[in-house]
Design a protein around this motif. Structure first.
Motif, mmCIF file in Angstrom:
data_model
loop_
_atom_site.group_PDB
_atom_site.id
_atom_site.type_symbol
_atom_site.label_atom_id
_atom_site.label_comp_id
_atom_site.label_asym_id
_atom_site.label_seq_id
_atom_site.Cartn_x
_atom_site.Cartn_y
_atom_site.Cartn_z
ATOM 1 N N ILE B 6 42.572 21.867 32.127
ATOM 2 C CA ILE B 6 41.346 21.460 32.800
ATOM 3 C C ILE B 6 40.464 22.694 32.970
ATOM 4 N N GLY B 7 39.275 22.636 32.397
ATOM 5 C CA GLY B 7 38.395 23.793 32.436
ATOM 6 C C GLY B 7 38.407 24.493 31.091
ATOM 7 N N ALA B 8 37.267 24.477 30.397
ATOM 8 C CA ALA B 8 37.222 25.084 29.067
ATOM 9 C C ALA B 8 36.416 26.372 29.092
ATOM 10 N N GLY B 9 36.490 27.080 30.220
ATOM 11 C CA GLY B 9 35.814 28.379 30.289
ATOM 12 C C GLY B 9 36.620 29.410 29.517
ATOM 13 N N GLU B 10 36.421 30.678 29.857
ATOM 14 C CA GLU B 10 37.136 31.724 29.126
ATOM 15 C C GLU B 10 38.640 31.579 29.267
ATOM 16 N N VAL B 11 39.102 31.296 30.469
ATOM 17 C CA VAL B 11 40.543 31.201 30.686
ATOM 18 C C VAL B 11 41.112 30.003 29.945
ATOM 19 N N GLY B 12 40.516 28.843 30.162
ATOM 20 C CA GLY B 12 41.020 27.627 29.533
ATOM 21 C C GLY B 12 40.984 27.714 28.018
ATOM 22 N N ILE B 68 50.188 20.306 33.089
ATOM 23 C CA ILE B 68 48.764 20.350 33.394
ATOM 24 C C ILE B 68 48.432 21.780 33.773
ATOM 25 N N ILE B 69 47.407 22.339 33.153
ATOM 26 C CA ILE B 69 46.974 23.675 33.530
ATOM 27 C C ILE B 69 45.549 23.562 34.059
ATOM 28 N N ALA B 70 45.374 23.825 35.341
ATOM 29 C CA ALA B 70 44.034 23.744 35.930
ATOM 30 C C ALA B 70 43.461 25.153 35.982
ATOM 31 N N SER B 71 42.461 25.412 35.151
ATOM 32 C CA SER B 71 41.980 26.792 35.032
ATOM 33 C C SER B 71 40.467 26.886 35.168
ATOM 34 N N THR B 72 39.872 26.009 35.970
ATOM 35 C CA THR B 72 38.430 26.117 36.172
ATOM 36 C C THR B 72 38.131 27.309 37.069
ATOM 37 N N ASP B 73 36.845 27.594 37.259
ATOM 38 C CA ASP B 73 36.465 28.728 38.081
ATOM 39 C C ASP B 73 36.509 28.426 39.573
ATOM 40 N N GLY B 345 38.736 48.567 30.273
ATOM 41 C CA GLY B 345 38.079 47.425 30.898
ATOM 42 C C GLY B 345 39.145 46.380 31.172
ATOM 43 N N VAL B 346 39.201 45.920 32.404
ATOM 44 C CA VAL B 346 40.196 44.901 32.743
ATOM 45 C C VAL B 346 39.458 43.592 32.987
ATOM 46 N N ASN B 347 39.815 42.579 32.213
ATOM 47 C CA ASN B 347 39.148 41.290 32.359
ATOM 48 C C ASN B 347 40.050 40.313 33.103
ATOM 49 N N PRO B 348 39.658 39.947 34.328
ATOM 50 C CA PRO B 348 40.513 39.073 35.139
ATOM 51 C C PRO B 348 40.877 37.789 34.413
ATOM 52 N N ARG B 349 39.942 37.260 33.629
ATOM 53 C CA ARG B 349 40.206 35.983 32.960
ATOM 54 C C ARG B 349 41.277 36.145 31.890
ATOM 55 N N GLU B 350 41.194 37.277 31.185
ATOM 56 C CA GLU B 350 42.181 37.506 30.141
ATOM 57 C C GLU B 350 43.560 37.700 30.764
ATOM 58 N N VAL B 351 43.588 38.448 31.854
ATOM 59 C CA VAL B 351 44.852 38.685 32.543
ATOM 60 C C VAL B 351 45.463 37.357 32.975
#
Lengths: 508, 447
Positions: B6-12, B68-73, B345-351
């Motif tokens: 759920i959530g197709a942003g960078e993380v999803g 289910i992976i909920a990864s919205t912002d 550079g540390v990207n929280p979403r990638e982490v």
């Protein structure tokens, strides 16, 4: 960003598909062995397919398809497959289709499920049964889509598969039915195979119970292979007129099914039969068929126009008038192109209704060609909106389809496609006239327009000289090649091919 | 498995990209354009809709899904989506949250099922942990712990002055329990052989015991590696900044933290007894010079905007700070930051995506790190009896697997075992291996 098109990757994958085409030739080869006629034709064609396919594959060992390469691959696949598919006609060397241009026309007409023919003498006197079956089979392969088939069986196409299928699929956009595109492609093909098999069994069943004397097992398979893809080729010279009324009635629902969005069947098989009732396009599609068929049936029933001489009179006979009207309307709207009667001899009013039918098309996601029902539906609804907003300028009214509001860009895309389709139709008719004038060929207005509409819409037969019992043979070779191009862009819905002709595509 | 994201942003999207090869993935997002983009870019089913609504979840196949992976912002959306899914069936639920309070609440519940969440990933905490690891191992661009910290994977960039530049791998590899897993050159992944020459500007991926990785770091960049980081400056009292300071305090360090907002600075000073909190505009160069930021061993930029983080990192570097680590919210900018001189550079979403991906891998795969935007992965696997690796020397086992596969480390009964060609792997061993992307599918099935 890729600054240019990696054409090697596209061509290499086209090679893979061409190589697999040899496998498809195993069926006519088996028939050739069975009937003892035409074995060398298909062995040679298979060798050619494998050789050329393998050669093209060598261009790129690890093809990586981007968006642009996808368009190129889809467009070239259809061209390449049609060229290789023409080989059996040339190698067999019999009749008019032995000439390369005619062979290419017949092959492209087959794969694009058009069903326009240049075979001068249709039947088994001039051609082997294996070759006649290959002609049927090309339509079956092209129906659900060569690229969809490739996505279903080639794992290397799975990632870019959605885009490839989008470029090939009839109608705006595709529906992924399952998380994996290859699985969606397989599901579509399985359904397609199942419905085809059902039709073959029922057609032969009619023969067994004695109401279809001419429907031999060979003929049952042959027509099963060209109904579901909305193809229209028939090994019988007089198409479906050669068969009994029972066969004609049976083929009608299968043509209707072929013009239906296959996703609906998939939903129905997966426990959601309401999908049909809920689908706007499907309801509109049945409505269009009913209105057109009603008009034609009334015209035929009332009579007063010249009648075809080959069959008993239709006027005053409800069953006959209804049967031929429904059959012909369904056949042309779905872009199948079978004929239960020589409708080119009907009167002008009925012919004109059928001419309009050439532009309607099947549903999105079906095997039908032409403009497609869903586009007309959206156009009608957006015109209705225009009228409403003329009265209420402040109204905000999205165009709705099945309870969903359509994005304005989607509506614009549908407008653009439909206008482009009509524009190409007008320009192409002009080209065909000029070419006829150049070679001194006699050409009547409706005949030329119907020839263009029937090839561009992948329907097949038109009126007059290109009527259902005639052929495209009289056209000069240049016109035939031009129509090959029309069938090609018609099957791929114009844009994927047209975009290749723009400089912007090849530049960054 | 059937997985709904759920959530197709960078993380999803990043998670979907990692999982699409081996699982059936359905992605749900409210934004139609994102849904369209995903439909064509990945082999997944993308659905437009609200992941917290039952209708949408049913359309996505919630009744037969495994996870289910909920990864919205938005934290609350993720928690509600997991709770909603639990009303239908019992899929395994993973929620991404930013707010550490939610994580603490969830950990507080005995059975770890608060909010209907089976596994919770806290972006801010993970990012802070990542920053602390990177600070602890200067010169490293990326560090990930495996087998509970007994094995480390690290990625180093070889500078032109580095002693190992222009040496062969055999010459550079002077550590017993360290394996050179890969060289990244011009974006390509190369598996190093003994005679491969390491060039300046290559990136090296090594796997080994923490001591040997530390030792290698000293060797590769002697001037940068300290036995202990003494002088650390954190700029920005964001949640990430706060947790970074807190974790550093736990390690007995005394960082300095600069925060502009008076209230927030006061609050931080109360909560961080071993941190010197300063209230000032962090982009004030004169103030930074006065506070001797130029002598800092590491400067962490954890402000709330990428632009400001870039500015203060470059400023600190200009003043002479030894290393700068910046939080980069937008994944596309990480390379830009590192190009203009920010060390890491540390990207929280990638982490976050890494953490969730690692969790969803095959059941007995325990840990994962992604290298160079998914070009390769480092996996930790507990091998069982039917693994292709078991019961024969590594040399033979590896011969049956694709080229892009390197065994980096083995642990047996919590002890570090140095992998050699003749080492025989036993069931129950943990193997940490480097796998190129093309080989991933072939490998993960057979381990």
């Amino acid at each position: 960003m890729n600054l240019r098109v990696d054409w090697r990757a596209s061509v290499s994958l086209v090679g893979t598909v061409v190589k697999w085409l040899a496998v498809a030739m195993a069926f006519p080869l088996a028939l050739a062995v069975f009937y003892g006629d035409g074995v060398t034709t298909f062995v040679a064609s298979m060798a050619l397919a494998v050789g050329i396919g393998w050669g093209l594959e060598r261009l790129d060992d690890d093809p990586d398809l981007g968006a642009r390469e996808g368009f190129l691959m889809v467009a070239l696949t259809w061209l390449a497959v049609s060229i290789i598919g023409a080989a059996p006609y040339v190698i067999a060397g019999q009749g008019t289709v032995a000439q390369p241009v005619n062979a290419l026309f017949e092959s492209m007409s087959g794969f694009t499920t058009t069903g326009a023919t240049v075979m001068g003498n249709i039947g088994f006197e001039d051609h082997s049964r294996a070759l006649m079956m290959w002609r049927q089979q090309t339509q079956w392969l092209g129906g659900m889509g060569i690229v969809v088939l490739a996505v279903a069986i080639l794992p290397e196409l799975s990632v870019g598969g959605a885009q490839l299928m989008d470029a090939e699929a009839p109608g705006p956009g595709i529906t992924k039915l399952t998380p994996r595109i290859a699985e969606t492609a397989r599901a579509l093909w399985k359904l397609y195979i199942a419905i085809t098999a059902l039709e073959i069994l029922l057609l032969f069943g009619l023969h067994l119970v004695g109401v279809a004397p001419n429907m031999t097992p060979y003929q049952a398979v042959a027509h099963g292979l060209t109904t579901m893809p909305t193809g229209g080729f028939s090994p019988a010279a007089r198409s479906i007129e050669y068969f009994s009324a029972a066969v004609q009635w049976l083929i009608i629902p299968f043509m209707v099914a072929a013009g239906t969005n296959f996703a609906l069947f998939w939903h129905a098989f997966n426990g959601d039969p309401e999908a049909f009732a809920e689908d706007n396009e499907f309801r509109f599609y049945l409505g269009v068929l009913a209105v057109f068929a009603g008009l034609v049936a009334a015209l035929l029933f009332v009579g007063g126009t010249p009648e075809p001489t080959a069959v008993e009179p239709l006027s005053g006979n409800i069953e006959k008038a209804l049967r031929h009207a429904v059959f012909q309307v369904v056949s042309l709207v779905t872009t199948t192109g079978y004929a239960s009667v020589d409708f080119a001899e009907w009167g002008n009013p009925a012919q004109y209704v059928l001419f309009v039918a050439l532009f309607v098309g099947g549903s999105a996601g079906s095997t039908g060609g032409a403009v497609k029902i869903v586009r007309w539906l959206v156009i009608l609804r957006s015109i209705k909106r225009e009228l409403f907003t003329t009265v209420h300028p402040e109204a905000v009214r999205p165009v709705r389809l099945g309870g969903r509001a359509l994005d304005e860009r989607a509506v614009r895309g549908i407008y653009a496609f439909t206008l482009l389709y009509l524009l190409i139709f007008f320009v192409a008719a002009m080209v065909v006239y000029f070419d006829a004038a150049r070679t001194g060929m006699e050409l009547v207005a409706l005949d030329a327009m119907s020839a263009v509409a029937a090839t561009l819409g992948n329907v097949g037969p038109g009126f007059g000289i290109v009527g259902p019992m005639n052929s495209y043979l009289p056209f000069p070779a240049t016109s035939k090649l031009f129509m090959v191009f029309l069938m090609w862009i018609g099957r791929l819905e114009i844009l994927p091919v047209l975009v290749l002709l723009t400089p912007a595509y090849w530049r960054s | 498995m059937h997985i709904i994201i759920i959530g197709a942003g960078e993380v999803g999207s990043s998670i979907a990209a990692s999982l699409a090869d081996t699982h059936e993935v359905v992605v749900v997002d409210m934004d139609g354009e994102r849904v369209d983009a995903l439909t064509y870019s990945l082999d997944v089913l993308a659905i437009q809709g609200d992941g917290t609504s039952l209708d949408t979840l049913e359309e996505a196949g919630v009744e037969r899904t495994d996870m289910i992976i909920a990864s919205t912002d938005r934290d609350e959306t993720n928690l509600v989506a997991c709770g909603t899914a639990k009303t239908v069936d019992d899929p395994f639920t993973i929620a991404r949250v930013k707010n550490v309070d939610y994580l603490e609440t969830w950990q507080h519940a005995e059975d770890r099922t608060a909010f209907g969440v089976d596994f919770m990933v806290c972006t801010n905490l993970l990012t802070a942990e990542d920053i602390v690891r990177v600070i602890g191992l200067p010169a490293a661009r990326d560090v990930d712990p495996f087998v509970g910290g007994r094995v480390q994977m690290a990625e180093f960039e070889v500078g032109p002055e580095s002693p190992v530049a222009d040496q062969t791998v055999r010459e550079a590899d002077r550590f017993d329990s360290l394996t050179f897993a890969a060289l990244l050159r011009d974006g390509d992944v190369e598996i190093p052989r003994g005679e491969t020459v390491i060039r300046a500007s290559d990136k090296v991926v090594v796997i080994g015991s923490p001591e040997s990785v530390q030792g290698f770091a000293r060797e590769i960049a002697p001037r940068e590696t300290l036995s202990r980081n003494e002088d650390l400056v954190i700029i920005g009292g964001s949640d990430i900044g706060y947790h970074t300071a807190r974790l550093l305090e736990e390690r007995g360090l005394h960082p300095r933290l600069i925060e502009q907002d008076h209230e927030r600075a006061r609050q931080l000073a109360e909560e961080l007894p071993d941190t010197v909190v300063m209230e000032n505009d962090p982009t004030d160069a004169e103030f930074l010079a006065r506070e001797h930021v130029n002598e800092a061993d590491a400067v962490v930029a954890a402000l709330d905007s990428d632009e400001r983080n870039l500015l203060v990192s470059v400023l600190a570097k200009q003043l002479g700070a030894r290393r700068t680590v910046a939080v980069v919210e937008s994944g596309d900018y990480v390379d830009v930051f590192e190009t203009v001189g920010v060390d890491v550079g540390v990207n929280p979403r990638e982490v976050t995506a890494e953490e969730i991906t690692r969790f969803t891998r095959e059941l007995h795969t325990e840990n994962v790190a992604l290298i160079e935007n998914d070009r390769a992965e480092v996996l930790e696997v507990e091998v069982d009896g039917d693994s292709i690796l078991v019961g024969r020397p590594i040399r033979e086992a590896v011969a049956d697997l694709p080229e892009e596969f390197v065994i980096g480390a083995i642990t047996r009964d919590e002890r570090f075992v140095v992998p050699r060609g003749d080492t025989i792997i036993e069931p129950g061993d943990h193997v940490v291996a480097f796998v190129g992307r093309d080989a991933l599918e072939a490998v993960s099935e057979r381990l």
